[in-house]
Design a protein around this motif. Structure first.
Motif, short mmCIF file in Angstrom:
data_model
loop_
_atom_site.label_atom_id
_atom_site.label_comp_id
_atom_site.label_asym_id
_atom_site.label_seq_id
_atom_site.Cartn_x
_atom_site.Cartn_y
_atom_site.Cartn_z
N MET A 52 40.39 5.82 -23.06
CA MET A 52 39.56 6.69 -22.22
C MET A 52 39.56 8.13 -22.71
N MET A 53 40.48 8.47 -23.60
CA MET A 53 40.69 9.86 -24.00
C MET A 53 39.86 10.27 -25.21
N GLY A 54 39.29 9.29 -25.91
CA GLY A 54 38.52 9.61 -27.11
C GLY A 54 38.69 8.52 -28.14
N LYS A 55 38.09 8.72 -29.30
CA LYS A 55 38.15 7.74 -30.37
C LYS A 55 39.57 7.64 -30.89
N THR A 56 40.06 6.42 -31.03
CA THR A 56 41.38 6.16 -31.60
C THR A 56 41.16 5.28 -32.83
N TYR A 57 41.83 4.13 -32.89
CA TYR A 57 41.54 3.14 -33.92
C TYR A 57 40.31 2.32 -33.54
N ARG A 58 39.73 2.63 -32.40
CA ARG A 58 38.50 2.01 -31.93
C ARG A 58 37.69 3.09 -31.22
N ASP A 59 36.43 2.80 -30.94
CA ASP A 59 35.58 3.77 -30.25
C ASP A 59 36.10 4.01 -28.83
N ALA A 60 35.84 5.20 -28.34
CA ALA A 60 36.23 5.53 -26.97
C ALA A 60 35.41 4.72 -25.97
N LEU A 61 35.99 4.50 -24.80
CA LEU A 61 35.24 3.84 -23.74
C LEU A 61 34.14 4.75 -23.23
N GLU A 62 33.03 4.15 -22.87
CA GLU A 62 31.90 4.89 -22.31
C GLU A 62 31.67 4.45 -20.87
N PRO A 63 31.50 5.39 -19.93
CA PRO A 63 31.25 5.01 -18.54
C PRO A 63 30.06 4.05 -18.43
N GLY A 64 30.25 3.03 -17.60
CA GLY A 64 29.21 2.04 -17.38
C GLY A 64 29.45 0.74 -18.12
N GLN A 65 30.33 0.74 -19.13
CA GLN A 65 30.59 -0.50 -19.85
C GLN A 65 31.72 -1.27 -19.17
N VAL A 66 31.77 -2.58 -19.45
CA VAL A 66 32.87 -3.39 -18.92
C VAL A 66 34.18 -2.81 -19.44
N MET A 67 35.15 -2.65 -18.56
CA MET A 67 36.45 -2.11 -18.96
C MET A 67 37.05 -3.00 -20.04
N SER A 68 37.39 -2.38 -21.16
CA SER A 68 37.91 -3.15 -22.30
C SER A 68 39.33 -3.61 -22.03
#
Length: 330
Positions: A52-68
């Motif tokens: 939720m904090m930003g791009k890590t080894y994967r893209d950051a979560l974006e509001p509205g998407q299914v919680m990863s």
């Protein structure tokens, strides 16, 4: 219907119920080359918050998407040649009952074990501990291994694997009850309650010969204390930074790192478990044998019901779990 938790908004400080939004949609239909998977177990991990904090080894979560989130599921319909109905698979398809996914995004599990073991000790959690300690930390018999967040999912596994490697093992955990449990139930040689204050002094008292390998799950004050206790040519395994995830403003890093790394000839190395997936099969087999033989205790904290997932993740950051926390969905 397909029940889902959406990532609703980026938290300012700690996550709360309003970070997530419940919704229901139609069950998806798989296209050619895809399978329909029903979620059985959902893994809860500190990394969920880091995304939720930003791009890590994967893209950051974006509001509205299914919680990863990482999950274990069962194939209920297949339009793929490599998977069939009834197969148990794992992958990242998030907080929902069903997902239609291409075969390449899934790993078929063949290890015969309870699902709660497949979501934790015999999967990403166990492999993170295994490769992080043995490949990155490279412990030797007689070494002192210090593990932060030792009562958590990865920490419980690291400590037990280090004991099997012939090491003296010290952990840090939040609360004296957890510390006593680590020593009594999991075989740690000592444990320090970081919440009691004076963590540097307390660790120095139980590590009189210094620290050879520090497995860092937390960052923050425990990392500061560990650096001061490292022996020459010690190894620091950077696995996580959980003390800085669920906070309003992360603390600055230790100022002493460059000097200590040079003068003590330390090696400080971060890793992602996927770095070692070419060695996954023999590692899983070894972990499974240790669990079957009772040499490793599989500690899994199960919460029942997809509807409980947000509160279960909040509780993870409040330290309510021992070992791996997961949600049983079906």
């Amino acid at each position: 219907m397909n029940r889902q938790w959406l990532y609703a908004r980026q938290p300012q400080g700690k996550i709360g119920p309003d970070t997530f939004q419940w919704t229901e949609t139609a069950i998806p239909a798989p296209s050619d080359g895809e399978v329909l998977v029903r979620t059985r177990m959902l893994s809860l991990d500190p990394a969920n918050r880091a995304w939720m904090m930003g791009k890590t080894y994967r893209d950051a979560l974006e509001p509205g998407q299914v919680m990863s989130g990482f999950a274990i599921g069962e194939v209920v319909e297949s339009k793929s040649g490599g998977l069939k109905a009834g197969d148990i698979v794992e992958g990242d398809w998030g907080w929902q009952d069903y997902a239609a996914l291409p075969e390449r995004r899934l790993t078929r599990r063949t290890t015969q074990a309870p699902l709660e073991h497949l979501v934790g000790p015999l999967s990403i959690t166990g492999l993170t501990a295994y490769f992080g300690l043995l490949e990155v930390g490279q412990p030797k018999p007689g070494d002192t291994v210090l593990v932060s967040a030792a009562a958590g999912a990865v920490g419980t596994m690291v400590g037990q694997i280090a004991k099997l490697a012939g090491c003296r093992v010290v952990g840090t955990a939040g609360g004296q009850d957890k510390c006593d449990w680590l020593v009594r139930e999991l075989g740690f040689d000592a444990a320090v309650d970081y919440k009691a204050g004076g963590v540097r002094r307390a660790l120095a008292a139980v590590c009189p010969g210094g620290v050879d390998v520090y497995f860092d799950n937390t960052g923050g004050p425990v990392l500061d204390a560990a650096l001061s206790l490292m022996n020459q040519r010690g190894r620091i395994v950077g696995c996580g930074n959980v003390s800085q995830y669920d906070v309003e403003k992360p603390a600055p890093g230790p100022m002493a790192v460059p000097g200590l790394v040079v003068t003590k000839r330390l090696r400080m190395e971060g890793f992602i478990v996927m770095d070692f997936f070419d060695q996954r099969e023999p590692a899983e087999a070894r972990l499974a044998q240790w669990v079957a033989d009772g040499r490793i205790k599989a500690v899994v904290d199960i919460v029942d019901g997809l509807d409980k997932a947000p509160q279960a993740l909040i509780g993870l950051f409040e330290g309510n779990n021992r070992g791996k926390r997961a949600v049983r969905v079906s």
